[in-house]
Design a protein around this motif. Sequence first.
Motif, PDB file in Angstrom:
ATOM      1  N   LYS A  19     -51.056 126.771 -16.161  1.00  0.00           N
ATOM      2  CA  LYS A  19     -51.718 127.850 -15.419  1.00  0.00           C
ATOM      3  C   LYS A  19     -50.832 128.365 -14.285  1.00  0.00           C
ATOM      4  O   LYS A  19     -50.775 129.566 -14.035  1.00  0.00           O
ATOM      5  N   LYS A  22     -48.205 130.538 -15.808  1.00  0.00           N
ATOM      6  CA  LYS A  22     -48.735 131.788 -16.344  1.00  0.00           C
ATOM      7  C   LYS A  22     -49.154 132.777 -15.254  1.00  0.00           C
ATOM      8  O   LYS A  22     -48.930 133.971 -15.384  1.00  0.00           O
ATOM      9  N   TYR A  23     -49.742 132.282 -14.159  1.00  0.00           N
ATOM     10  CA  TYR A  23     -50.364 133.176 -13.194  1.00  0.00           C
ATOM     11  C   TYR A  23     -49.652 133.315 -11.847  1.00  0.00           C
ATOM     12  O   TYR A  23     -49.997 134.192 -11.062  1.00  0.00           O
TER      13      TYR A  23
END
Length: 71
Positions: A19, A22-23
């Motif tokens: 995560k 990805k972010y």
Amino acid sequence: MLQFYKEKVIQLKQYCQNKIYKYFEKNNIILDPFCGSGTTCIAAKLMNRKFIGIEIDEVYFNASQKRLALL
């Protein structure tokens, strides 16, 4: 039982790393307002990201500090 716990911790850390990748960009600061034992902060540190972890419970705060010191 201990093996099960270790596997779940590893899976959670990998989930957090995915995560974060990805972010969040490298120059972002990751805020974890409910830090607990510090898994998100550990994942951030392993990925060379800046982070802020907030924990109100002293037991969990100390646990996260010990885990982060091992890195």
